[in-house]
Design a protein around this motif. Sequence first.
Motif, PDB file in Angstrom:
ATOM      1  N   SER A  10     -26.142  24.101  -5.119  1.00 30.17           N
ATOM      2  CA  SER A  10     -25.474  23.499  -3.962  1.00 30.17           C
ATOM      3  C   SER A  10     -25.971  24.102  -2.653  1.00 30.17           C
ATOM      4  N   ILE A  61     -18.281  20.088 -14.750  1.00 30.41           N
ATOM      5  CA  ILE A  61     -18.430  21.479 -14.302  1.00 30.41           C
ATOM      6  C   ILE A  61     -17.540  22.448 -15.063  1.00 30.41           C
ATOM      7  N   LEU A  69     -24.332  26.229 -10.412  1.00 38.15           N
ATOM      8  CA  LEU A  69     -23.904  25.094  -9.592  1.00 38.15           C
ATOM      9  C   LEU A  69     -23.793  25.485  -8.122  1.00 38.15           C
TER      10      LEU A  69
END
Length: 72
Positions: free
Chosen positions: A16, A71, A12
């Motif tokens: 990002s 998440i 993640l």
Amino acid sequence: MSYDPRTKRGALIGVSVIIGMFFPLLSLVLLTIAGGLIAWGREPQRTEEFLNGLPFGQELKSALAKFDAFIS
């Protein structure tokens, strides 16, 4: 094959960073979401009170809860 939660969080973060390089406005949205999750984690009661005072606050709180579950 089972993955450690750190793998998901690492991926993640990597995604990002890539998004931030190519799409700065989306990066700003992700940074805002991250700030909301951090505030919610540190002061959940105050954050929920603040969100309830905003227009569409219940929807924002629901979206943050779904993103947090995604998440985690």
